[in-house]
Design an enzyme around this catalytic site. Structure first.
Site, PDB file in Angstrom:
ATOM      1  N   ARG A   1       0.819  -1.218   0.000  1.00  0.00           N
ATOM      2  CA  ARG A   1       0.000   0.000   0.000  1.00  0.00           C
ATOM      3  C   ARG A   1       0.854   1.270   0.000  1.00  0.00           C
ATOM      4  O   ARG A   1       0.411   2.317  -0.484  1.00  0.00           O
ATOM      5  CB  ARG A   1      -0.951  -0.011   1.207  1.00  0.00           C
ATOM      6  CG  ARG A   1      -2.004   1.107   1.203  1.00  0.00           C
ATOM      7  CD  ARG A   1      -3.063   0.845   2.267  1.00  0.00           C
ATOM      8  NE  ARG A   1      -4.123   1.835   2.319  1.00  0.00           N
ATOM      9  CZ  ARG A   1      -4.276   2.723   3.314  1.00  0.00           C
ATOM     10  NH1 ARG A   1      -3.423   2.735   4.321  1.00  0.00           N
ATOM     11  NH2 ARG A   1      -5.278   3.584   3.291  1.00  0.00           N
TER      12      ARG A   1
ATOM     13  N   ILE B   1      -7.004   7.928  -0.202  1.00  0.00           N
ATOM     14  CA  ILE B   1      -6.899   6.483  -0.440  1.00  0.00           C
ATOM     15  C   ILE B   1      -7.817   5.832   0.591  1.00  0.00           C
ATOM     16  O   ILE B   1      -7.862   6.242   1.746  1.00  0.00           O
ATOM     17  CB  ILE B   1      -5.435   5.990  -0.289  1.00  0.00           C
ATOM     18  CG1 ILE B   1      -5.302   4.504  -0.650  1.00  0.00           C
ATOM     19  CG2 ILE B   1      -4.886   6.241   1.110  1.00  0.00           C
ATOM     20  CD1 ILE B   1      -3.826   4.026  -0.724  1.00  0.00           C
ATOM     21  N   SER B   2      -8.606   4.850   0.159  1.00  0.00           N
ATOM     22  CA  SER B   2      -9.576   4.240   1.060  1.00  0.00           C
ATOM     23  C   SER B   2      -8.880   3.503   2.200  1.00  0.00           C
ATOM     24  O   SER B   2      -7.766   3.005   2.062  1.00  0.00           O
ATOM     25  CB  SER B   2     -10.462   3.250   0.300  1.00  0.00           C
ATOM     26  OG  SER B   2     -11.083   3.881  -0.792  1.00  0.00           O
ATOM     27  N   GLN B   3      -9.587   3.435   3.319  1.00  0.00           N
ATOM     28  CA  GLN B   3      -9.122   2.681   4.479  1.00  0.00           C
ATOM     29  C   GLN B   3      -9.026   1.190   4.101  1.00  0.00           C
ATOM     30  O   GLN B   3      -9.932   0.661   3.461  1.00  0.00           O
ATOM     31  CB  GLN B   3     -10.158   2.884   5.580  1.00  0.00           C
ATOM     32  CG  GLN B   3      -9.867   2.192   6.870  1.00  0.00           C
ATOM     33  CD  GLN B   3     -11.091   2.174   7.767  1.00  0.00           C
ATOM     34  OE1 GLN B   3     -12.129   2.737   7.449  1.00  0.00           O
ATOM     35  NE2 GLN B   3     -10.959   1.510   8.892  1.00  0.00           N
ATOM     36  N   PRO B   4      -7.940   0.509   4.469  1.00  0.00           N
ATOM     37  CA  PRO B   4      -7.811  -0.905   4.112  1.00  0.00           C
ATOM     38  C   PRO B   4      -9.032  -1.744   4.507  1.00  0.00           C
ATOM     39  O   PRO B   4      -9.469  -2.599   3.733  1.00  0.00           O
ATOM     40  CB  PRO B   4      -6.565  -1.346   4.888  1.00  0.00           C
ATOM     41  CG  PRO B   4      -5.734  -0.118   4.969  1.00  0.00           C
ATOM     42  CD  PRO B   4      -6.712   1.021   5.119  1.00  0.00           C
TER      43      PRO B   4
END
Ligand code: SAH
Length: 223
Positions: free
Chosen positions: A43, A69-72
């Site tokens: 990431r 960026i989206s949260q994992p």
């Protein structure tokens, strides 16, 4: 100093990524395919250098242009929903390429991916990153993904990473029979929403899932 240097190295290591995977398991992600792909995609490559050190925290982070960026966890959750519920992942549409992180995860799991983004510099960066990772089953388009990508549809699955107030009709139209869409919906309060198109009909079964916070689905293109 030594300590810092080790941290710097550790940030990119497989061990650090595995810790993230462990946390995703604890948060309820069960699909082994999803966890495996997420363990394999670094990431930190999707973030600017200054933020890379935080890449394996389970949080959304800025990627410029007011986007994140989206949260994992949310990447894992949405991907898991698609894998568990879609009958086919032959042609998949992603709305909101952003950093390309979710794109990279999906590319490892679906046959052909079509990814639409409205901010050109983000799209170009994402395109380069995925090429560097050797992911070749993705086509990109700069446009308002609220209109989908009609030329490439219908899609067996659609995943949106930006939230409209209501699900755009265009996206529904481009979903194949039995196709599955995962999309955050709402303006004040958003909910992760799952739509399944019925076989041979224009009807959709809709499930409202957990409350989420995404950037809004915007119109127009930024060059
Ligand atoms: N999954 C991405 C999330 C990026 S945030 C990641 O992990 O990096 C959502 C993205 O959707 C932003 O890049 C934003 O520019 C994009 N977006 C917003 N509205 C859009 C629209 N109408 N069409 C295409 N992309 C859109």
């Amino acid at each position: 100093m030594d300590h810092l240097r080790h941290e710097g190295l550790g940030m990119t290591s497989q061990r650090t990524r595995n810790r993230l995977i462990q946390r995703l398991r604890e948060e309820g992600i069960k699909n082994e395919q999803v966890l495996e792909v997420m363990a394999s995609i670094p990431r930190h490559l999707f973030l600017d250098e200054a933020l890379a050190i935080r890449a394996y925290e389970d949080t959304a982070l800025p990627i410029g242009y007011g986007q994140t960026i989206s949260q994992p966890y949310i990447v894992a959750r949405m991907t898991e929903l698609l894998l568990d519920r879609a009958k086919s992942l032959r042609r998949v549409l992603e709305v909101g390429t952003g950093s390309g992180y979710q794109t990279a995860i999906l590319a490892g799991l679906v046959e052909q991916l079509y990814s639409v983004e409205r901010v050109e510099p983000l799209l170009e960066k994402a395109r380069r990153r995925l090429a560097e990772l050797g992911l070749r089953n993705v086509e990109y388009k700069l446009s308002n993904g609220g209109f989908g990508w009609p030329d490439r549809g219908p899609y067996t699955a659609i995943l949106a990473a930006a939230a409209p107030a209501i699900v755009p009709d265009e996206l529904k139209r481009q979903l194949a029979p039995n196709g599955v869409m995962v999309i955050p919906v709402g303006s004040e309060q958003q909910y992760l929403t799952l739509l399944v198109r019925r076989q041979d009909s224009d009807l959709f079964d809709v499930e409202k899932l957990e409350a989420v916070r995404f950037v809004p689905l915007l119109s127009g293109v930024v060059r």
